[in-house]
Design an enzyme around this catalytic site. Structure first.
Site, short mmCIF file in Angstrom:
data_model
loop_
_atom_site.label_atom_id
_atom_site.label_comp_id
_atom_site.label_asym_id
_atom_site.label_seq_id
_atom_site.Cartn_x
_atom_site.Cartn_y
_atom_site.Cartn_z
N ASN A 54 0.77 -1.14 0.00
CA ASN A 54 0.00 0.00 0.00
C ASN A 54 0.80 1.19 0.00
O ASN A 54 0.75 1.93 -0.87
CB ASN A 54 -0.73 0.30 1.18
CG ASN A 54 -0.38 1.72 1.30
OD1 ASN A 54 -0.93 2.47 1.70
ND2 ASN A 54 0.54 2.19 0.87
N ARG A 84 -9.06 8.48 5.93
CA ARG A 84 -8.73 7.14 5.45
C ARG A 84 -7.48 6.57 6.13
O ARG A 84 -7.48 5.45 6.63
CB ARG A 84 -8.52 7.18 3.94
CG ARG A 84 -8.41 5.81 3.28
CD ARG A 84 -7.90 5.93 1.85
NE ARG A 84 -8.72 6.85 1.07
CZ ARG A 84 -9.78 6.49 0.35
NH1 ARG A 84 -10.15 5.23 0.34
NH2 ARG A 84 -10.45 7.37 -0.35
N LEU A 95 -7.88 -2.27 2.83
CA LEU A 95 -7.63 -1.42 3.99
C LEU A 95 -7.63 0.06 3.60
O LEU A 95 -7.96 0.92 4.42
CB LEU A 95 -6.28 -1.78 4.63
CG LEU A 95 -6.25 -3.05 5.48
CD1 LEU A 95 -4.82 -3.37 5.87
CD2 LEU A 95 -7.11 -2.88 6.73
N HIS A 96 -7.27 0.33 2.37
CA HIS A 96 -7.26 1.71 1.89
C HIS A 96 -8.62 2.15 1.36
O HIS A 96 -8.78 3.28 0.93
CB HIS A 96 -6.21 1.87 0.79
CG HIS A 96 -4.82 1.93 1.33
ND1 HIS A 96 -4.14 0.81 1.72
CD2 HIS A 96 -3.99 2.99 1.55
CE1 HIS A 96 -2.93 1.17 2.16
NE2 HIS A 96 -2.83 2.48 2.07
N GLY A 97 -9.60 1.26 1.38
CA GLY A 97 -10.93 1.61 0.90
C GLY A 97 -11.19 1.05 -0.48
O GLY A 97 -10.29 0.55 -1.17
#
Length: 462
Positions: free
Chosen positions: A12, A149, A341-343
């Site tokens: 990420n 976020r 996890l980051h959307g």
């Protein structure tokens, strides 16, 4: 376990959540400066002054946190309480719109820890965090969610690590106050650096004096100086050295470099806070820019882009899934978990999954070449004293040339993958799929074509 393949790693954070980085990148919105004097007076000095005042409360909170951590006059109860209060202070000061969401997540994630163990095993422990992130992605105001976020992602990583470590008997079930102190720790809640619950608790067991010695002060000053250098590079110097009239691939490299420098600024600022707050050097190193800007391979890039996240993914996603899914499945799941996890964001998912595919192919292909030619050209460099290859950089120039070619390919991929993180208007709400495809189409999807060609070569010779 040290020989585990590590091509999956930092995924990420290949974007570090653009929300905070854009706050600083926007300072240098690239007017045409005529000379170096203009760059200094109109960009470097204003942005440095602004960010200096911005991070002063963080530094003050970190120093106070260090005093409380090492002081014998405060109980563990007070340590966790003050950590919670300092974290709330940072949130109120800088991210008030995210505070209610973070508090709700902390309470709900703590409740999940009391679920029966069968519901907290394997990938089940990830489900509550993913559901909350999915809800925010679908129903929150895009601007507000974009600003929250990275904070929620870090909280999710912390809660997942606690749940897994409890099941693995690495730690005991925490009480609510220590859990809140960990989740709201002022050293890393806002800037998004993961630290384990065990490391957080170990600060109270540290025998070092509360006084900062010369070496610690030097390291903290070095981190801050590096942070400001990369801030000025991202906001000012990169745009000044490389104009909009340059070749499209040079412009792509410029935009990607500007984004990477903003990430380095965030990372070194976070390292300074961790060091000032009492963490040892080994726990405060977050990124290694030289390993990224002059890479041996994409594998090194994803490892050194964000070392704490690499360690989190390696421990909680990749290794548990390796035996069940094999290398390719574990890599795919790791990068997918990072994207979630980051959307639910097409651009982040596209970049992360592309990066996962690239690193897997590179890792496997270079291993085959290294074995076939008995040459030190694998993705990860051998330790010089233990290198068993017949040909290496010390005795064969072709080995050096091969590694340089792979390094150039890595730089090419980085320019391609990072080009979309520009300063366009959509940065405040997250980039759409059309923005991503438009940027890549302008470059002819050449990076993807090269990766596909590499995979075909790997498939034919494996």
């Amino acid at each position: 376990m040290d020989d585990d393949p590590e091509f999956y790693a930092d995924e990420n954070y290949f974007m570090d959540d653009y929300n905070q980085e854009n706050q600083y990148e926007s300072l240098g919105s690239s007017p045409e400066y005529e000379n170096i004097s203009d760059v200094f007076s109109l960009c470097v000095i204003p942005s440095t002054n602004l960010i200096s005042f911005f991070i002063l409360p963080f530094l003050a909170a970190a120093l106070f946190f260090r005093i409380i951590s090492y002081s014998n006059y405060f109980s563990s109860y007070m340590f966790h309480a003050i950590s919670t209060v300092l974290g709330l202070y940072i949130m109120v000061l800088y991210a008030l719109e995210c505070l209610h969401l973070l508090l709700a997540f902390i309470i709900s994630s703590y409740f999940v820890l009391y679920f029966p163990r069968k519901y907290r095993t394997g990938m089940c422990v990830f489900v509550p965090s993913f559901l909350i992130i999915l809800y925010c992605e679908l129903f929150m105001d895009p601007v507000v969610w974009h600003s929250c976020r990275i904070i929620i992602m870090t909280a999710a990583m912390k809660s997942i690590s606690v749940a897994v470590d409890i099941d693995g008997s690495s730690i005991r079930m925490p009480k609510f106050l220590p859990y809140c102190g960990y989740m709201l720790c002022p050293l890393n809640t806002y800037f998004g650096t993961w630290i384990s619950f065990k490391d957080y608790l170990s600060l109270r067991e540290n025998d070092e004096t509360v006084c900062l010695n010369n070496w610690a002060l030097l390291m903290i000053a070095g981190y801050l100086c590096s942070a400001f250098l990369f801030l000025s590079a991202s906001n000012c110097w990169v745009q000044w050295f490389i104009s909009d009239k340059s070749w499209m691939w040079v412009r792509a490299y410029r935009d990607a470099l500007s984004f990477r420098c903003s990430h380095y600024f965030i990372s070194f600022t976070s390292s300074a806070l961790l060091s000032l707050g009492g963490y040892p050097l080994a726990k405060s190193v977050i990124t290694k820019p030289l390993k990224i800007e002059f890479p041996r391979s994409l594998v090194e890039v994803v490892i050194y882009w964000n070392i704490p996240m690499h360690m989190w993914l390696k421990k909680y996603v990749f290794r548990p899934m390796l035996e069940q899914l094999g290398k390719f499945g574990a890599v795919t799941l790791t990068f997918s978990a990072s994207a979630l996890l980051h959307g639910v964001n097409f651009q982040l998912a596209a970049v992360l999954l592309s990066l996962g595919f690239y690193t897997y192919v590179e890792y496997q292909l270079r291993n085959i070449f290294a074995t076939t030619f008995n040459a030190c050209i694998a993705s990860k460099i051998c330790v010089r004293e233990r290198c068993e290859h017949m040909y290496n950089s010390q005795n064969c120039k072709w080995t050096v040339i091969a590694n340089i070619i792979f390094s150039c390919i890595t730089i090419f991929h980085l320019a391609y993958l990072g080009v979309m993180f520009d300063g366009s208007e959509s940065q405040d709400t997250g980039y759409s799929y059309s923005h991503t495809l438009e940027k890549w189409s302008e470059l002819g999807y050449k990076s993807h074509w090269l990766a596909l060609a590499s995979y075909c070569v790997y498939f034919l010779i494996k």
